[in-house]
Scaffold this active site. Sequence first.
Site, short mmCIF file in Angstrom:
data_model
loop_
_atom_site.label_atom_id
_atom_site.label_comp_id
_atom_site.label_asym_id
_atom_site.label_seq_id
_atom_site.Cartn_x
_atom_site.Cartn_y
_atom_site.Cartn_z
N LYS A 127 44.94 49.48 48.55
CA LYS A 127 46.22 47.89 48.01
C LYS A 127 47.54 48.53 48.99
O LYS A 127 48.03 47.95 48.74
CB LYS A 127 46.06 48.15 47.13
C1 LIG Z 1 38.82 50.19 46.09
C2 LIG Z 1 38.49 48.91 46.25
N1 LIG Z 1 37.35 48.32 46.88
C3 LIG Z 1 37.02 46.66 46.78
C4 LIG Z 1 38.37 45.97 46.24
C5 LIG Z 1 37.93 44.27 46.40
O1 LIG Z 1 38.79 43.94 47.43
P1 LIG Z 1 39.24 42.15 46.88
O2 LIG Z 1 39.50 42.38 45.38
O3 LIG Z 1 40.17 42.06 48.15
O4 LIG Z 1 38.24 41.60 47.28
C6 LIG Z 1 39.24 45.80 45.51
C7 LIG Z 1 40.00 45.46 44.19
O5 LIG Z 1 40.31 44.72 44.69
C8 LIG Z 1 38.79 47.15 44.78
O6 LIG Z 1 39.96 48.22 44.17
N1 LIG Z 2 40.09 45.15 42.54
C1 LIG Z 2 41.48 44.37 42.32
C2 LIG Z 2 41.78 43.79 41.05
C3 LIG Z 2 42.54 42.85 41.74
O1 LIG Z 2 42.94 42.57 42.87
P1 LIG Z 2 43.92 41.97 43.90
O2 LIG Z 2 43.87 42.63 44.81
O3 LIG Z 2 44.46 40.81 43.51
O4 LIG Z 2 45.52 42.37 43.32
C4 LIG Z 2 42.15 46.07 41.27
O5 LIG Z 2 41.93 47.09 41.85
O6 LIG Z 2 43.46 46.00 40.38
#
Ligand SMILES: Cc1ncc(COP(=O)(O)O)c(C=O)c1O
Ligand SMILES: N[C@@H](CCOP(=O)(O)O)C(=O)O
Length: 543
Positions: A127
Amino acid sequence: MASASATDVPERTPSSQTYLSTRGGDYGLSFETVVLKGLAQDGGLFLPEVVPTAEGWESWKDLPYAELAHKILSLYISSDEIPSADLKDIIDRSYATFRAQEVTPLVHLKDNLYLLELFHGPSYSFKDCALQFLGNLFEYFLVRKNQGKEGKDRHHLTVVGATSGDTGSAAIYGLRGKRDVSVFILHPKGRISPIQEKQMTTVLDDNVHNIAVTGTFDDCQDIVKAMFADPDANAALKLGAVNSINFARILAQIVYYFHSYFALAKTSSSFKVSDKVRMVVPTGNFGDILAGYFARRMGLPIEKLVIATNENDILDRFWKTGRYEKKPVHGPDTENGLAVDGAKADPSGVRETLSPAMDILVSSNFERLLWFLAYEFAATTGMDDEWTKKQAGQEVEVWLSDLKKKGGFGPVYKDVLESARRTFESERVTDAQTLETIKKFYKDIGYVLDPHTAVGVAAAERSIERAGVDVPHISLSTAHPAKFAGAVSEALKDAEGFDFEKTVLPEEFVELAKKETRLLEAENSWVAVRELVKKQIAHDLGL
Ligand SMILES: Cc1ncc(COP(=O)(O)O)c(C=O)c1O
Ligand SMILES: N[C@@H](CCOP(=O)(O)O)C(=O)O
């Protein structure tokens, strides 16, 4: 094309730099409007009116991460809105906080399988790659808006976000201490890892507030969306989004698909720029993999994008059946709140798994893919682009309203599903398979995978079986294993010589345990959260 709301960009701006809503209610919006609003007034998500082609992308091969980011982001952001030198400065500052010089290093796991490490930013998950940038972008727009203004005349942004553990800390680290912005992060009480909770609640800056909500991540996400849909909350609080509903998140994530592709070309003598690759993505809210879809549409030779879900498998079921349904008719259903195979499950259908950040039932960014699928389907009629876009917006509106009212929609038209299958494949990985994968890679090469990354790697191994060993696979590593001590320790408890504290735990995390924390609590109600936020803002701003 006529604008249904403010057309605040110059006429000559290319349509890859103007934005529309997936539900058809907004066209011609500027990047700044899209970033600050987060969610469209009609409840839709923003998309560029055209996905730009990355002309001459092959020549970007040797660019450092920040320069590559500048090339890609400039295609989506008009220099009339952010002059090129300012954009460069925002990008440079955003990636200067990363611990790895390459920002997102590519690691060779075995044969034709590579791991893209996305966890070298301040909060140790992927993120950071977007939220450091978004934090600096908010600051840039706010400084410009507030020039020469004082007191109540200043634009104060209230960021409200939902997290299943990782977005929260990355957003907080990107926004802590910044002027004219307050951050409220909602997480499902008791459903995130202890380290994730500490990372968020130990940040005591005045502009940062954590709220534990009695419910699931989907409840938190619904609360955020309900607040954005509420004209009163929007007017009173000037809401901003840090979740991947904010298009700037997707945009920044496109960069590492290009970067890893080039890294592969530099590492592997048998791989040359223009060869095809498969990208495998542990998926929950569909934001990360959607960025890969954009990279592919821009021209990066991605043969397939492989969706890797945990046991919360709504996406996997869509690819198998063409139905998008919150509760499966068959399969991992629940009895009396407990999954039939013994795993804990919520009455809403969300399962608690070893990869909790992906315990998501409704993937918000899937709506953006649906728009592209509907657009392509409508385009087969040969009607003009204005009609086609309108048609796509209407189709998305119908699907999403069925999801809200009936808990699902579909099966979608055969052509729509076939189109989705041409670009994506999907795999569902159980907790047992996640543990096995962590064990195997530690035993074979001494590499410790976090459970989300392990979901991706397990899916990558299946994809290799289908596609053959000649097709290189890049699997995305989305978090550092230290964030998920429970799952990693469970998988490696019998592994010879493994010591979580010595092998995995960064010093920074040890320090977290000693720090003071601050946390608010709220029931699962968007009105209750709105009132809590209003009260806190009044207090913070001395109103
Ligand atoms: C460690 C981790 N892997 C994978 C994901 C999944 O990614 P996305 O929500 O963009 O599909 C998340 C949360 O979003 C996450 O925090
Ligand atoms: N897995 C995410 C969930 C939120 O997803 P986002 O990519 O839309 O912000 C988290 O860790 O918070």
